[in-house]
Design a protein around this motif. Structure first.
Motif, mmCIF file in Angstrom:
data_model
loop_
_atom_site.group_PDB
_atom_site.id
_atom_site.type_symbol
_atom_site.label_atom_id
_atom_site.label_comp_id
_atom_site.label_asym_id
_atom_site.label_seq_id
_atom_site.Cartn_x
_atom_site.Cartn_y
_atom_site.Cartn_z
ATOM 1 N N ASP A 89 -2.809 16.580 -14.596
ATOM 2 C CA ASP A 89 -3.744 15.465 -14.786
ATOM 3 C C ASP A 89 -4.790 15.853 -15.817
ATOM 4 O OD1 ASP A 89 -2.617 13.748 -12.851
ATOM 5 O OD2 ASP A 89 -3.666 14.801 -11.240
ATOM 6 N N GLY A 90 -5.285 14.856 -16.541
ATOM 7 C CA GLY A 90 -6.385 15.118 -17.470
ATOM 8 C C GLY A 90 -6.002 15.058 -18.926
ATOM 9 N N GLY A 91 -4.700 14.929 -19.206
ATOM 10 C CA GLY A 91 -4.256 14.721 -20.579
ATOM 11 C C GLY A 91 -4.642 15.815 -21.541
ATOM 12 N N ILE A 92 -5.416 15.455 -22.548
ATOM 13 C CA ILE A 92 -5.730 16.333 -23.672
ATOM 14 C C ILE A 92 -6.277 17.688 -23.220
ATOM 15 C CG2 ILE A 92 -7.570 16.583 -25.382
ATOM 16 C CD1 ILE A 92 -6.681 14.110 -26.679
ATOM 17 N N TYR A 93 -7.205 17.703 -22.281
ATOM 18 C CA TYR A 93 -7.768 18.969 -21.821
ATOM 19 C C TYR A 93 -6.728 19.809 -21.088
ATOM 20 C CZ TYR A 93 -9.865 22.179 -18.478
ATOM 21 O OH TYR A 93 -10.135 23.291 -17.717
ATOM 22 N N THR A 94 -6.060 19.215 -20.134
ATOM 23 C CA THR A 94 -5.137 19.967 -19.287
ATOM 24 C C THR A 94 -3.946 20.482 -20.078
ATOM 25 O OG1 THR A 94 -5.774 18.506 -17.468
ATOM 26 C CG2 THR A 94 -3.851 19.894 -17.122
ATOM 27 N N TYR A 95 -3.415 19.665 -20.983
ATOM 28 C CA TYR A 95 -2.256 20.096 -21.766
ATOM 29 C C TYR A 95 -2.613 21.280 -22.665
ATOM 30 C CZ TYR A 95 -0.224 15.572 -20.383
ATOM 31 O OH TYR A 95 0.260 14.498 -19.681
ATOM 32 N N ALA A 96 -3.780 21.228 -23.300
ATOM 33 C CA ALA A 96 -4.205 22.331 -24.159
ATOM 34 C C ALA A 96 -4.450 23.597 -23.338
ATOM 35 C CB ALA A 96 -5.474 21.946 -24.924
ATOM 36 N N ARG A 97 -5.027 23.441 -22.153
ATOM 37 C CA ARG A 97 -5.301 24.590 -21.292
ATOM 38 C C ARG A 97 -4.007 25.230 -20.810
ATOM 39 N NH1 ARG A 97 -5.733 25.327 -15.755
ATOM 40 N NH2 ARG A 97 -7.090 27.061 -15.134
#
Length: 469
Positions: free
Chosen positions: A69-77
């Motif tokens: 969940d969280g899109g841009i932040y979570t995918y980059a993390r």
């Protein structure tokens, strides 16, 4: 809990609403000023291919890792570690929060069409005291709406999206009726601009680059979706609808009036074009729908802006005070945080308008790296999960497009954006230490921080020249 979740239609409307703000109403003039029909068509072809691959990246990631969940932040993390996750979140949040202030100023500038006269200016360019008061009221009304529930806010956005799309469809239908092939072909290469078609294509890319900002909306709010599989589908549907609208409006415009005439129009240029087809009511219709459009975009972007710091706080990237939900499962402290920043920017618009405009230009470029990281993460994930060849191709093409838009934006704003990243990094290090009880930074991240610091020093040294450019 499903009764509090967002369905496919509302998710698609959120993606569409966040992409279609005020820019589409000025697209005919913006594009005609830099390119002819040939350059515009090639520009849309390149952008269309790139943005579809970017949209498919969200689609495939939501299938390969539906629990994220969280899109841009979570995918980059997940793809590149805590620091890069924060950098993506900070760049995206700052871009979104500073950018949405523009929606409020445009809305009240639009109201000025109906209220302002040569003798009495009430709203002006959205930077007067009445505009400031009105915008501030909207900030906190939207705050109350979102605090009452994400689903409720999404429902209001859905209704507003239908209102904003209706005049665009009307414009396209009339455009087909009034389209004149001879007018379209009269200046197809825009020779009066005095540059090559390839130069024109690059100039259009600087415009098409921004009109798809918001493509990530469904993934940011994925935790609020009824079905996780709807996230990727809503993203792709939103892109296809927006792309069809953008291309039709800009191309058909060149068959309604000559390119040079459109290039000299005041914005929103869809108004005088609609006037040419249906009389003087066109400007009124477009202005009214512009106001609805930007306010709907403000709602959707405020939801995204409040979600990102909340997701980051769960992992120690943002202060823990932002890691709080209210009874309606809304990240309430993060919502307050976003509201206060927007209010501060409204004060900048009122008192130091030029300072805000400069801040807006710099912060907008901060969203480019997060977009690149989406494609890069899918490319990495596709090999980790032994995904099909077309998934690997999607990740590669989305990464390539991400690099292209970073290049198209130019070195100037990328250097300036580093100046805004550094305060965020200090916030990250503080939050990281509080969360872990120590600085939880590995060797790779220390190297990244060192490189950013060197670029920051260079950017500060060049700051007067960069701001004057």
């Amino acid at each position: 809990m499903s009764n509090k979740k967002i369905g496919l239609l509302s998710l698609t409307a959120l993606v569409l609403s966040s992409m279609i703000g005020s820019g589409i109403f000025s697209l005919p003039q913006n594009m005609a000023a830099v390119a002819g029909a040939e350059g515009i068509s090639i520009g849309w072809l390149i952008t269309g291919i790139g943005i579809i691959f970017l949209g498919l990246s969200f689609f495939f990631i939501s299938r390969l890792r539906p629990e994220l969940d969280g899109g841009i932040y979570t995918y980059a993390r997940e793809g590149f570690g805590d620091l890069m996750g924060f950098m993506s979140a900070w760049g995206y949040w700052l871009c979104a929060t500073i950018g949405i202030v523009g929606y409020l100023t445009v809305a009240f500038e639009g109201l000025g069409v109906f209220t302002d006269t040569a003798q009495q200016v009430i709203f002006g360019q959205g930077n007067t005291v009445p505009a400031f008061i009105g915008a501030s009221v909207i900030v906190w009304l939207v705050h109350a709406l979102i605090a009452s529930g994400i689903k409720e806010a999404a429902a209001v956005n859905l209704a507003a999206t239908f209102v904003k799309v209706a005049p665009l469809v009307l414009f396209i239908l009339l455009g087909f009726c009034y389209f004149d092939a001879d007018v379209f072909k009269s200046d197809i290469k825009a020779t009066a601009l005095g540059n090559s078609v390839s130069d024109q294509v690059k100039d259009t890319m600087l415009i098409t680059l921004w009109v798809f900002t918001g493509v990530e909306g469904a993934s940011v709010l994925s935790a609020h979706a009824k079905k996780r599989t709807d996230v990727g589908l809503a993203t792709v549907l939103g892109i296809l609808i927006a792309l069809a609208l953008y291309v039709a409006i800009t191309v058909l415009s060149l068959g309604i009036l000559p390119r040079e005439t459109i290039a000299d129009m005041a914005n929103p240029s869809m108004g005088p074009l609609l006037d040419a087809m249906m009389g003087e009511s066109g400007k009124v219709i477009i202005t009214a729908c512009l106001i609805v459009s930007v306010l709907a975009s403000y709602i959707s972007w405020t939801m995204y802006s409040s979600e990102i710091p909340y997701r980051g706080a769960q992992n120690g990237a943002f202060p823990q005070i932002l890691n709080k939900l209210n009874d309606n499962e809304v990240p309430i402290n993060s919502l307050w945080f976003t509201g206060f920043i927007v209010q501060f920017c409204l004060i900048l618009v009122l008192v130091f308008e030029q300072s805000y405009n400069t801040l807006l230009l710099i912060s907008t470029s901060m969203i480019l790296i997060p977009y690149f990281l989406i494609g890069a993460y899918l490319f990495k994930l596709s090999f980790q999960t032994h995904a099909a060849w077309y998934v690997k191709l999607t990740g590669f093409m989305a990464s390539l497009y991400g690099l292209w838009i970073v290049y198209a934006a130019g070195l100037q704003y990328l250097l300036l954006s580093v100046v805004l990243y550094v305060p965020g990094i200090l916030l990250y290090l503080y939050s990281n230490h509080r969360f872990h009880g120590k600085f939880n930074v590995n060797g790779y991240e220390k190297t990244v921080l060192a490189v950013i610091f060197l670029i920051f020093c260079y950017a500060v040294y060049r700051l007067p020249n960069l701001l004057a450019a």
